[in-house]
Design an enzyme around this catalytic site. Structure first.
Site, PDB file in Angstrom:
ATOM      1  N   PRO A   2     -19.762  24.274  10.504  1.00  0.00           N
ATOM      2  CA  PRO A   2     -21.217  24.347  10.386  1.00  0.00           C
ATOM      3  C   PRO A   2     -21.893  23.499  11.455  1.00  0.00           C
ATOM      4  O   PRO A   2     -21.486  22.364  11.690  1.00  0.00           O
ATOM      5  CB  PRO A   2     -21.511  23.776   8.999  1.00  0.00           C
ATOM      6  N   GLU A   3     -22.892  24.039  12.102  1.00  0.00           N
ATOM      7  CA  GLU A   3     -23.674  23.254  13.050  1.00  0.00           C
ATOM      8  C   GLU A   3     -25.018  22.919  12.416  1.00  0.00           C
ATOM      9  O   GLU A   3     -25.309  23.311  11.283  1.00  0.00           O
ATOM     10  CB  GLU A   3     -23.820  24.010  14.374  1.00  0.00           C
ATOM     11  N   LYS A  61     -25.632  16.240  11.216  1.00  0.00           N
ATOM     12  CA  LYS A  61     -24.928  17.088  10.255  1.00  0.00           C
ATOM     13  C   LYS A  61     -24.672  16.389   8.927  1.00  0.00           C
ATOM     14  O   LYS A  61     -23.961  16.914   8.076  1.00  0.00           O
ATOM     15  CB  LYS A  61     -23.609  17.567  10.857  1.00  0.00           C
ATOM     16  N   ARG A 267     -11.065  21.826  23.024  1.00  0.00           N
ATOM     17  CA  ARG A 267     -11.670  23.084  22.590  1.00  0.00           C
ATOM     18  C   ARG A 267     -11.922  23.915  23.839  1.00  0.00           C
ATOM     19  O   ARG A 267     -11.151  23.873  24.786  1.00  0.00           O
ATOM     20  CB  ARG A 267     -12.949  22.818  21.788  1.00  0.00           C
TER      21      ARG A 267
END
Ligand SMILES: [Zn+2]
Length: 284
Positions: A2-3, A61, A267
């Site tokens: 989730p961002e 977040k 990533r």
């Protein structure tokens, strides 16, 4: 994962469905999900039971629910966490970790987390900003975010621009997806040295970061139904609007050149090699 826009959707749902309600019971099904609450799950539950939730707040977040005790229930969704507001009669989810019931009955609040990288904790003296997250910068959707301070701080760094965007002490809530999208829109290569950015270019980048997040928020905000406060890292309702992230080999929407993927901090980074050429003096 989730961002920020997804987490903001969850915050809005919590604001609507749990603020003003008094916790009745707390059940912890998996100790790992409350590992940041060092005194343990029984202590965690004791601090919540009988307390009224007075707000639903977010920094980057992280989410927190201030309590009438002055403590706050602090949560992070990690890779796969969900906060669900559901009827107590709904069957338990396979990865249900924590359940809160309320004195006024349904609906209850469930923390569901398959991979258990997320978690909940009760933090003392946290009604304002929980001390454990005080080092995290505001995010660009926060009304009190200081644009000038961000631009100045970015240009003072000695790093690559994407690393700076992911640095939560400079700007919070920008994950891999929104960083790549904002860099594509600007356009800038991810390795561009921050100390080579002009003030107008840094300001333009910030504008695109904010635009990308607002676009995702607008879509996320309309995609969940009323009684379902949901974050699902796999959902990808924003996928249709992505120009760079995950688009390896697809034509750039601006120039048609195939989007390229490079390894970046364990990533990936996605760029258009024509619109976002690698800088000669770039640093990682
Ligand atoms: Zn291009």
């Amino acid at each position: 994962m989730p961002e920020l826009p997804e987490v903001e959707v969850v915050r809005r749902g919590l604001d609507q469905w749990v603020v003003g309600r008094t916790v009745a019971t707390v059940t912890v099904f998996h100790e790992r999900s409350v590992r940041r609450h060092v005194p343990g799950p029984v202590h965690f539950a004791d601090l919540l039971a009988g307390r009224t939730i007075t707000g639903a707040c977010r920094r980057g977040k992280y989410l927190w629910l201030p309590l009438d005790s002055g403590d706050a229930l602090l949560g992070h969704l990690g890779m796969s966490g969900q906060l669900l507001v559901e009827s107590g009669e709904a069957p338990d989810e396979k990865h249900l970790r924590v359940r809160l019931t309320f004195a006024d009955g349904d609906p209850e609040l469930r923390f569901v987390d398959q991979r258990t990288f997320g978690g909940l904790a009760v933090e003392a003296d946290a009604a304002g900003l929980p001390p454990s997250i005080a080092h995290i910068a505001r995010d660009p959707l926060d009304p009190e975010f200081d644009d000038d301070a961000f631009v100045a701080g970015l240009r003072r760094r000695r790093t690559g621009v994407k690393r700076a965007l992911l640095d939560q002490t400079l700007i919070s809530g920008v994950g891999n997806i929104y960083a790549d999208e904002a860099l594509w829109r600007t356009p800038l290569h991810f390795a561009r040295a921050t100390d080579t950015l002009t003030r107008p270019l840094a300001t333009k980048l910030l504008g695109h970061v904010r635009d990308v997040m607002n676009a995702a928020l607008a879509q996320g905000g309309t995609s969940f139904d009323a009684l379902y406060v949901n974050v699902n890292g796999q959902s990808g309702y924003f996928d249709r609007a992505l120009h760079a992230y995950g688009q390896e080999g697809e034509p750039c929407a601006r120039c048609g050149t195939p989007i390229r993927r490079d390894p970046f901090m364990n990533r990936s980074s996605y760029t258009c090699p024509r619109c976002q050429p690698r800088p000669r003096r770039g640093r990682w």
